[in-house]
Design a protein around this motif. Structure first.
Motif, PDB file in Angstrom:
ATOM      1  N   VAL A  82       0.848  -1.204   0.000  1.00 57.35           N
ATOM      2  CA  VAL A  82       0.000   0.000   0.000  1.00 57.35           C
ATOM      3  C   VAL A  82       0.881   1.251   0.000  1.00 57.35           C
ATOM      4  O   VAL A  82       1.569   1.550   0.971  1.00 57.35           O
ATOM      5  CB  VAL A  82      -0.952  -0.008   1.206  1.00 57.35           C
ATOM      6  CG1 VAL A  82      -1.757   1.287   1.257  1.00 57.35           C
ATOM      7  CG2 VAL A  82      -1.888  -1.211   1.125  1.00 57.35           C
ATOM      8  N   ASN A  95      -5.245   4.679  -2.394  1.00 62.10           N
ATOM      9  CA  ASN A  95      -6.547   5.072  -1.839  1.00 62.10           C
ATOM     10  C   ASN A  95      -7.196   6.265  -2.520  1.00 62.10           C
ATOM     11  O   ASN A  95      -8.367   6.531  -2.272  1.00 62.10           O
ATOM     12  CB  ASN A  95      -6.404   5.438  -0.363  1.00 62.10           C
ATOM     13  CG  ASN A  95      -6.087   4.250   0.511  1.00 62.10           C
ATOM     14  OD1 ASN A  95      -5.064   3.593   0.308  1.00 62.10           O
ATOM     15  ND2 ASN A  95      -6.939   3.963   1.466  1.00 62.10           N
ATOM     16  N   ARG A 102      -2.895  -6.347   2.697  1.00 63.32           N
ATOM     17  CA  ARG A 102      -2.632  -4.997   2.196  1.00 63.32           C
ATOM     18  C   ARG A 102      -1.723  -4.285   3.191  1.00 63.32           C
ATOM     19  O   ARG A 102      -2.164  -3.878   4.256  1.00 63.32           O
ATOM     20  CB  ARG A 102      -3.951  -4.233   2.034  1.00 63.32           C
ATOM     21  CG  ARG A 102      -5.037  -4.992   1.241  1.00 63.32           C
ATOM     22  CD  ARG A 102      -6.320  -4.179   1.190  1.00 63.32           C
ATOM     23  NE  ARG A 102      -6.729  -3.737   2.505  1.00 63.32           N
ATOM     24  CZ  ARG A 102      -7.561  -4.416   3.292  1.00 63.32           C
ATOM     25  NH1 ARG A 102      -8.111  -5.523   2.896  1.00 63.32           N
ATOM     26  NH2 ARG A 102      -7.858  -3.934   4.487  1.00 63.32           N
ATOM     27  N   ILE A 103      -0.433  -4.178   2.829  1.00 62.94           N
ATOM     28  CA  ILE A 103       0.560  -3.744   3.806  1.00 62.94           C
ATOM     29  C   ILE A 103       1.218  -2.430   3.379  1.00 62.94           C
ATOM     30  O   ILE A 103       1.848  -2.351   2.321  1.00 62.94           O
ATOM     31  CB  ILE A 103       1.662  -4.812   3.974  1.00 62.94           C
ATOM     32  CG1 ILE A 103       1.072  -6.204   4.211  1.00 62.94           C
ATOM     33  CG2 ILE A 103       2.629  -4.416   5.094  1.00 62.94           C
ATOM     34  CD1 ILE A 103       0.254  -6.345   5.469  1.00 62.94           C
ATOM     35  N   GLY A 104       1.080  -1.402   4.215  1.00 63.63           N
ATOM     36  CA  GLY A 104       1.698  -0.113   3.926  1.00 63.63           C
ATOM     37  C   GLY A 104       2.884   0.169   4.826  1.00 63.63           C
ATOM     38  O   GLY A 104       4.057   0.015   4.448  1.00 63.63           O
ATOM     39  N   THR A 105       2.591   0.574   6.061  1.00 62.58           N
ATOM     40  CA  THR A 105       3.614   1.019   7.009  1.00 62.58           C
ATOM     41  C   THR A 105       4.781   0.039   7.178  1.00 62.58           C
ATOM     42  O   THR A 105       5.937   0.473   7.251  1.00 62.58           O
ATOM     43  CB  THR A 105       2.955   1.244   8.386  1.00 62.58           C
ATOM     44  OG1 THR A 105       1.681   1.873   8.174  1.00 62.58           O
ATOM     45  CG2 THR A 105       3.800   2.134   9.252  1.00 62.58           C
ATOM     46  N   MET A 163      -3.552  -6.035   7.529  1.00 61.39           N
ATOM     47  CA  MET A 163      -2.697  -4.877   7.298  1.00 61.39           C
ATOM     48  C   MET A 163      -1.424  -5.063   8.138  1.00 61.39           C
ATOM     49  O   MET A 163      -1.187  -6.132   8.679  1.00 61.39           O
ATOM     50  CB  MET A 163      -3.450  -3.595   7.652  1.00 61.39           C
ATOM     51  CG  MET A 163      -4.897  -3.619   7.138  1.00 61.39           C
ATOM     52  SD  MET A 163      -5.684  -2.007   6.925  1.00 61.39           S
ATOM     53  CE  MET A 163      -5.676  -1.331   8.541  1.00 61.39           C
ATOM     54  N   SER A 164      -0.599  -4.012   8.213  1.00 60.63           N
ATOM     55  CA  SER A 164       0.706  -4.158   8.884  1.00 60.63           C
ATOM     56  C   SER A 164       0.599  -4.767  10.289  1.00 60.63           C
ATOM     57  O   SER A 164       1.412  -5.592  10.677  1.00 60.63           O
ATOM     58  CB  SER A 164       1.393  -2.793   8.988  1.00 60.63           C
ATOM     59  OG  SER A 164       1.748  -2.333   7.704  1.00 60.63           O
ATOM     60  N   ILE A 220      -7.970   0.797  -3.278  1.00 65.46           N
ATOM     61  CA  ILE A 220      -8.466   0.254  -2.011  1.00 65.46           C
ATOM     62  C   ILE A 220      -9.198   1.286  -1.160  1.00 65.46           C
ATOM     63  O   ILE A 220      -9.630   0.985  -0.054  1.00 65.46           O
ATOM     64  CB  ILE A 220      -7.313  -0.376  -1.183  1.00 65.46           C
ATOM     65  CG1 ILE A 220      -6.280   0.687  -0.783  1.00 65.46           C
ATOM     66  CG2 ILE A 220      -6.630  -1.499  -1.953  1.00 65.46           C
ATOM     67  CD1 ILE A 220      -5.232   0.172   0.208  1.00 65.46           C
ATOM     68  N   LYS A 268      -0.025   4.529  -0.638  1.00 70.95           N
ATOM     69  CA  LYS A 268      -0.657   5.854  -0.494  1.00 70.95           C
ATOM     70  C   LYS A 268       0.253   6.796   0.291  1.00 70.95           C
ATOM     71  O   LYS A 268       0.894   6.365   1.264  1.00 70.95           O
ATOM     72  CB  LYS A 268      -1.997   5.732   0.222  1.00 70.95           C
ATOM     73  CG  LYS A 268      -1.898   5.233   1.632  1.00 70.95           C
ATOM     74  CD  LYS A 268      -3.251   5.247   2.332  1.00 70.95           C
ATOM     75  CE  LYS A 268      -3.140   4.530   3.654  1.00 70.95           C
ATOM     76  NZ  LYS A 268      -4.232   3.633   3.927  1.00 70.95           N
ATOM     77  N   GLY A 281      -3.937   8.208   7.128  1.00 65.87           N
ATOM     78  CA  GLY A 281      -4.819   7.662   6.099  1.00 65.87           C
ATOM     79  C   GLY A 281      -4.885   6.183   6.279  1.00 65.87           C
ATOM     80  O   GLY A 281      -5.048   5.432   5.380  1.00 65.87           O
ATOM     81  N   MET A 326     -13.659  -8.090   0.861  1.00 63.98           N
ATOM     82  CA  MET A 326     -12.622  -7.284   1.503  1.00 63.98           C
ATOM     83  C   MET A 326     -13.187  -6.707   2.794  1.00 63.98           C
ATOM     84  O   MET A 326     -14.378  -6.399   2.867  1.00 63.98           O
ATOM     85  CB  MET A 326     -12.202  -6.153   0.559  1.00 63.98           C
ATOM     86  CG  MET A 326     -11.094  -5.256   1.076  1.00 63.98           C
ATOM     87  SD  MET A 326     -11.652  -3.882   2.107  1.00 63.98           S
ATOM     88  CE  MET A 326     -10.537  -2.597   1.568  1.00 63.98           C
ATOM     89  N   VAL A 377     -12.003  -4.267   6.529  1.00 61.13           N
ATOM     90  CA  VAL A 377     -11.066  -3.568   7.416  1.00 61.13           C
ATOM     91  C   VAL A 377     -11.664  -3.652   8.815  1.00 61.13           C
ATOM     92  O   VAL A 377     -12.702  -3.053   9.074  1.00 61.13           O
ATOM     93  CB  VAL A 377     -10.923  -2.075   7.029  1.00 61.13           C
ATOM     94  CG1 VAL A 377      -9.930  -1.374   7.956  1.00 61.13           C
ATOM     95  CG2 VAL A 377     -10.516  -1.924   5.572  1.00 61.13           C
ATOM     96  N   ARG A 430       3.571   7.106   7.132  1.00 58.59           N
ATOM     97  CA  ARG A 430       3.115   7.988   6.056  1.00 58.59           C
ATOM     98  C   ARG A 430       3.171   9.430   6.497  1.00 58.59           C
ATOM     99  O   ARG A 430       3.080   9.730   7.678  1.00 58.59           O
ATOM    100  CB  ARG A 430       1.668   7.650   5.683  1.00 58.59           C
ATOM    101  CG  ARG A 430       1.520   6.321   4.969  1.00 58.59           C
ATOM    102  CD  ARG A 430       0.090   6.039   4.617  1.00 58.59           C
ATOM    103  NE  ARG A 430      -0.684   5.531   5.742  1.00 58.59           N
ATOM    104  CZ  ARG A 430      -0.790   4.241   6.054  1.00 58.59           C
ATOM    105  NH1 ARG A 430      -0.145   3.341   5.349  1.00 58.59           N
ATOM    106  NH2 ARG A 430      -1.504   3.852   7.073  1.00 58.59           N
TER     107      ARG A 430
HETATM  108  C1  LIG Z   1      -3.780   2.383   4.399  1.00 56.56           C
HETATM  109  C2  LIG Z   1      -4.493   1.109   4.199  1.00 56.56           C
HETATM  110  C3  LIG Z   1      -3.844  -0.126   4.371  1.00 56.56           C
HETATM  111  C4  LIG Z   1      -2.412  -0.264   4.858  1.00 56.56           C
HETATM  112  O1  LIG Z   1      -2.341  -0.014   6.223  1.00 56.56           O
HETATM  113  P1  LIG Z   1      -0.970  -0.220   7.047  1.00 56.56           P
HETATM  114  O2  LIG Z   1      -1.431  -0.233   8.457  1.00 56.56           O
HETATM  115  O3  LIG Z   1      -0.098   0.938   6.737  1.00 56.56           O
HETATM  116  O4  LIG Z   1      -0.371  -1.500   6.629  1.00 56.56           O
HETATM  117  C5  LIG Z   1      -4.564  -1.276   4.091  1.00 56.56           C
HETATM  118  N1  LIG Z   1      -5.847  -1.222   3.685  1.00 56.56           N
HETATM  119  C6  LIG Z   1      -6.501  -0.067   3.513  1.00 56.56           C
HETATM  120  C7  LIG Z   1      -7.916  -0.076   3.056  1.00 56.56           C
HETATM  121  C8  LIG Z   1      -5.849   1.141   3.784  1.00 56.56           C
HETATM  122  O5  LIG Z   1      -6.522   2.289   3.636  1.00 56.56           O
END
Ligand SMILES: *Cc1c(COP(=O)(O)O)cnc(C)c1O
Length: 238
Positions: A42, A65, A225-228, A209-210, A88, A44, A238, A170, A172, A234
């Motif tokens: 991810v 996003n 779905r992995i961002g951080t 997620m993370s 996403i 964003k 978000g 999907m 969250v 970030r």
């Molecule tokens: C930002 C986001 C993520 C990633 O989140 P992290 O905690 O940074 O891994 C995954 N899914 C969605 C829908 C997001 O908005």
């Protein structure tokens, strides 16, 4: 090595490797094939240089996003073979056309009107647009996702659109849950999949997620779905 943007490619490569190891360990612990879990990075609020660094380390699927940010990154990164963006974030109907041009898959479809708009927009594509139906399993009012009672109607609507391909569900989960409640929310998504045609009709579960990828994989996630954990913190929330 540092690029001018301040992005550290070796740092991203290292973190990506650590995330892949977490996925592998979690899959093995759950008695699952690690290959059955895809990693969506991810990106964003991260610069195109960060995407490029992850791409150089072998990552191909990225999650965004915001439509405008996705468009900008797509053009900055044009020409990288097999680079795929997944959308996403919450999506307004008037941006369906743009998203159908930019993304391979949309994970956040939560209304019949949006299904129709994406179905129409996707007719201009060469290949079908992948669609996940987002379910609001935490029942938080401000959160995206359909109610469980609406799910079947949305699945049927996707099935009626030739230019869309139904990928799965999907979700969250609510933030800050204890690990027991988290497992229960992920389990609820897996239960919905069973109740609505199983993996035959819904091959994928996009969750994790993370912070909670292990619990998501234990519950059957096929796409985390992995961002951080890959890119670091970030710039904005978000
Ligand atoms: C930002 C986001 C993520 C990633 O989140 P992290 O905690 O940074 O891994 C995954 N899914 C969605 C829908 C997001 O908005």
């Amino acid at each position: 090595m540092r690029e001018s943007s301040g992005v550290s490619g070796s740092r991203i490569e290292e973190r990506l490797r650590a995330v892949r190891e977490r996925i592998e360990r979690a899959a093995c612990a759950a008695g699952r094939d690690p290959q059955s879990v895809r990693l969506l990075a991810v990106s964003k609020y991260q610069p195109a240089a960060a995407v490029r660094a992850a791409y150089a380390a072998g990552q191909r699927d990225f999650g965004e996003n915001y439509v405008q940010e996705l468009g900008a990154k797509q053009s900055q990164l044009a020409g990288l073979p097999e680079l795929r963006f997944h959308f996403i974030g919450q999506l307004q109907r008037n941006k369906a056309r743009r998203v159908a041009e930019l993304a391979s898959t949309v994970h956040s479809v939560d209304s019949c009107k949006l299904v129709e708009a994406l179905g129409r927009a996707a007719r201009a594509r060469e290949s079908p647009l992948g669609v996940f139906i987002q379910v609001n399993v935490s029942d938080e009012a401000q959160k995206g996702g359909c109610r469980e009672a609406e799910l079947e109607r949305l699945l049927v609507a996707v099935g009626g659109q030739a230019a869309l391909r139904l990928m799965g569900l999907m979700a969250v989960p609510q933030a800050g849950l204890s690990c027991g409640s988290l497992a229960a929310q992920f389990g609820r998504v897996a239960g919905l999949r069973q109740a609505h045609g199983g993996s035959q009709r819904l091959p994928e579960l996009s969750m994790g997620m993370s912070q909670d990828l292990e619990a998501a994989i234990a519950a059957g996630s096929t796409c985390v779905r992995i961002g951080t954990a890959i890119f670091g913190a970030r710039a904005s929330v978000g």
